[in-house]
Scaffold this active site. Sequence first.
Site, PDB file in Angstrom:
ATOM      1  N   ARG A 174      25.212 -28.399  31.930  1.00  0.00           N
ATOM      2  CA  ARG A 174      25.202 -28.455  33.385  1.00  0.00           C
ATOM      3  C   ARG A 174      26.083 -27.301  33.846  1.00  0.00           C
ATOM      4  O   ARG A 174      27.266 -27.246  33.537  1.00  0.00           O
ATOM      5  CB  ARG A 174      25.736 -29.803  33.859  1.00  0.00           C
ATOM      6  CG  ARG A 174      25.755 -29.980  35.387  1.00  0.00           C
ATOM      7  CD  ARG A 174      27.132 -29.765  35.933  1.00  0.00           C
ATOM      8  NE  ARG A 174      27.324 -30.277  37.278  1.00  0.00           N
ATOM      9  CZ  ARG A 174      28.380 -29.992  38.033  1.00  0.00           C
ATOM     10  NH1 ARG A 174      29.351 -29.207  37.583  1.00  0.00           N
ATOM     11  NH2 ARG A 174      28.506 -30.492  39.234  1.00  0.00           N
ATOM     12  N   ASP A 230      28.157 -25.478  36.457  1.00  0.00           N
ATOM     13  CA  ASP A 230      28.846 -25.849  37.692  1.00  0.00           C
ATOM     14  C   ASP A 230      28.673 -24.790  38.769  1.00  0.00           C
ATOM     15  O   ASP A 230      28.785 -23.583  38.509  1.00  0.00           O
ATOM     16  CB  ASP A 230      30.341 -26.028  37.378  1.00  0.00           C
ATOM     17  CG  ASP A 230      31.156 -26.383  38.611  1.00  0.00           C
ATOM     18  OD1 ASP A 230      30.963 -27.493  39.132  1.00  0.00           O
ATOM     19  OD2 ASP A 230      31.968 -25.545  39.050  1.00  0.00           O
ATOM     20  N   THR A 286      26.489 -23.053  40.623  1.00  0.00           N
ATOM     21  CA  THR A 286      25.789 -21.786  40.348  1.00  0.00           C
ATOM     22  C   THR A 286      25.644 -20.920  41.596  1.00  0.00           C
ATOM     23  O   THR A 286      25.451 -19.707  41.487  1.00  0.00           O
ATOM     24  CB  THR A 286      24.405 -22.057  39.734  1.00  0.00           C
ATOM     25  OG1 THR A 286      23.696 -23.010  40.543  1.00  0.00           O
ATOM     26  CG2 THR A 286      24.549 -22.619  38.327  1.00  0.00           C
ATOM     27  N   GLU A 343      24.048 -26.981  39.041  1.00  0.00           N
ATOM     28  CA  GLU A 343      24.559 -27.662  40.228  1.00  0.00           C
ATOM     29  C   GLU A 343      24.557 -26.638  41.348  1.00  0.00           C
ATOM     30  O   GLU A 343      25.253 -25.617  41.269  1.00  0.00           O
ATOM     31  CB  GLU A 343      25.980 -28.184  40.014  1.00  0.00           C
ATOM     32  CG  GLU A 343      26.486 -28.972  41.221  1.00  0.00           C
ATOM     33  CD  GLU A 343      27.919 -28.687  41.604  1.00  0.00           C
ATOM     34  OE1 GLU A 343      28.440 -29.375  42.502  1.00  0.00           O
ATOM     35  OE2 GLU A 343      28.534 -27.764  41.034  1.00  0.00           O
ATOM     36  N   ASP A 374      21.399 -33.206  45.327  1.00  0.00           N
ATOM     37  CA  ASP A 374      22.310 -34.176  45.932  1.00  0.00           C
ATOM     38  C   ASP A 374      21.862 -34.665  47.306  1.00  0.00           C
ATOM     39  O   ASP A 374      22.443 -35.617  47.835  1.00  0.00           O
ATOM     40  CB  ASP A 374      23.721 -33.589  46.040  1.00  0.00           C
ATOM     41  CG  ASP A 374      24.478 -33.648  44.724  1.00  0.00           C
ATOM     42  OD1 ASP A 374      23.958 -34.257  43.771  1.00  0.00           O
ATOM     43  OD2 ASP A 374      25.580 -33.082  44.640  1.00  0.00           O
ATOM     44  N   HIS A 390      23.026 -38.014  49.542  1.00  0.00           N
ATOM     45  CA  HIS A 390      23.562 -37.926  50.900  1.00  0.00           C
ATOM     46  C   HIS A 390      22.735 -38.743  51.884  1.00  0.00           C
ATOM     47  O   HIS A 390      23.287 -39.457  52.741  1.00  0.00           O
ATOM     48  CB  HIS A 390      23.606 -36.462  51.347  1.00  0.00           C
ATOM     49  CG  HIS A 390      24.428 -35.583  50.461  1.00  0.00           C
ATOM     50  ND1 HIS A 390      25.450 -36.048  49.674  1.00  0.00           N
ATOM     51  CD2 HIS A 390      24.366 -34.239  50.235  1.00  0.00           C
ATOM     52  CE1 HIS A 390      25.994 -35.041  49.017  1.00  0.00           C
ATOM     53  NE2 HIS A 390      25.354 -33.945  49.337  1.00  0.00           N
ATOM     54  N   ASP A 400      31.845 -35.898  42.050  1.00  0.00           N
ATOM     55  CA  ASP A 400      32.193 -35.342  43.360  1.00  0.00           C
ATOM     56  C   ASP A 400      32.110 -36.390  44.454  1.00  0.00           C
ATOM     57  O   ASP A 400      33.003 -36.501  45.307  1.00  0.00           O
ATOM     58  CB  ASP A 400      31.244 -34.193  43.713  1.00  0.00           C
ATOM     59  CG  ASP A 400      31.700 -32.861  43.138  1.00  0.00           C
ATOM     60  OD1 ASP A 400      32.923 -32.646  43.019  1.00  0.00           O
ATOM     61  OD2 ASP A 400      30.826 -32.035  42.801  1.00  0.00           O
ATOM     62  N   GLY A 411      35.054 -38.897  43.602  1.00  0.00           N
ATOM     63  CA  GLY A 411      36.383 -38.307  43.501  1.00  0.00           C
ATOM     64  C   GLY A 411      36.814 -37.482  44.696  1.00  0.00           C
ATOM     65  O   GLY A 411      38.016 -37.284  44.909  1.00  0.00           O
TER      66      GLY A 411
END
Length: 627
Positions: free
Chosen positions: A271, A273, A275, A304, A329, A333, A398, A401
């Site tokens: 994965r 991170d 990009t 991502e 994502d 959302h 994300d 956290g």
Amino acid sequence: MPQKRRPPENRLVSQGAEPLDEGVFFRTWATDKKNVSIVVFSDKGSAVREIPMKRETTGYYSAVDAASSPGTLYKYRLDGNLVPDIASRFQPQGVHGPSEVVDGRSFRWTDSGWKPPALHELVIYELHVGTFTQEGTFKAIAERFDHLKGIGVNAIELMPIADFAGDRNWGYDGVSIYAPSRAYGTPDDLRTLMNSAHQAGLAVLLDVVYNHLGPDGNYMGVYSDHYFNAEHDTPWGAAFNLDGPDATPVRNHFAENPIYWMKEFHIDGFRLDATHAIPDDSPKHLIQQIAEKIQELGALVICEDPRNERQLILPRDVGGYGCDAVWADDFHHVVRVQMTHENEGYMGYFKGSMEELLKTVRQGWLFTGELQKDGIPRGTPGADIEPEHFVHCISNHDQVGNRAYGDRLNQLVSPAAYRAASALLLTDPYTPMLFMGQEWASSSPFLYFTDHHDELGKGVTEGRRKEFAEFSDFQDQAKRAVIPDPQALTTFNLSKLDWAQLVREPHRETLRLYRDFLRFRRDNLTDRRRGRWQVEQVSPTAIAIRYRRHGAGDILIVAQLEANDSILELENEQLRPGKGRTWKSVISTNEPAYGGRAAAGLESNGKKVALTEPELIVFSEQDGQDT
């Protein structure tokens, strides 16, 4: 046969320490240096010898030390600066200490027959090594393989493990990108984890960060200013030099990293991170370069990227980078905003409306080029791209956290809503990803935690609390002051999963739901290609996904995420069963076995279903009376 020194161009990695039968071959890249040497240290920390390195025509420096061997501790002296190897394979004393020569050739692998699952089969489980278990080690993860397999997970995604300053971190402050963090164990401990995972039938994906390094322990600038390109900016400062003068060694440092993880540790995929924050104006972007090579070697690459940029996952023969999948994502959302009505921060870009939910399930993501409230267009079309290339979730590191108190979705919505959202994730056509603990509605928070030195740590604590000043709940400074301190050990310990919850109510019921719905997905929703399913809004607050199955009855999935009285007419065009067939309820999120009161039933001889609260119901087409 004795291993001979390989010429530099044939090495697996351009930099680092490589054990040979006649000693150790050391190689590093630096610019504008008069003298570069290797300093070898004793176990007690004193320097025992120094070996000068010769500059190659490529700008790399190299030397063979016949007296070194696996376990040797060393640093490089760059003129007057004594620094760790930025391509170190292990930092046993921390990222500021000496690097250790590591030889993985002695590890006995038993996974030669291993074959990872195909992309369309993936069920991904994201975890943080330090908080997944109380022990927080590579080895301890293997003790939970039966749990993961029992759910229906077939791929673990490890949050970044590259070594970082301090003893605890999310991993996105890594600085030694070739060194498994000593906080989690040794390199052989990671090999043991990988070998055991493959024996258990689990693939392992690794989260890697190529857009920035952490603020403590980053020695790149000591080696060369040319590691950075001031022409590009990132949220973390100057970007890496991937396209300027002297870019080749910098590109090598990152492009070779996933190959190293594959060859040395048998990692199955990556994965990448953030990009969107890897600027590169080269004819071939670094992302594409990485994807080409690791796919050639049999691994997957997932990006991502919040841009909803189709170029990342389009085939290379039509101008894409050819990556396997991207985090989408928007699904999270839209679902979250619909259920919680949050409208601050980046959630403010979403309405959570039924129209948004419908479009997101159809396209894979929501935004396909629309102007945002800041006037900037976002997104590209996705409806022609197969669903397996989009990773959907209702929770990830994300989305938990980055909340002030690390609270999980199951702590923000009703149990019925959480069950319905969970089942929608597990039955929609896209690649599902779970975040550790969500499968039993864990009550453990996942907080933001660090372990930096005092001065930097104080700034992190203050900065973390300042981030929330714009939110209505935290405009009062007194309220911000009680946001958990990232530097506190208690913040880290609170984030560890409590595995004892699995046998308690309501956690065991939620776990049963995840197991049953993932089993249903595996057994009945095998063909999720475009054209084999359709999704429609079937009431003011419900959508229905219909899977057309050749040689078997169709599957109808009805989902309502909010409490509302809805009457669904199963006789309408979208929901009508085939001639001579009828719908039969197969599974519902509100069954008592999952913690609900009762599933909504069919009414009027199977022609209607009445929903009153959040619920997802699965119907299958059965031979019966013509309706």
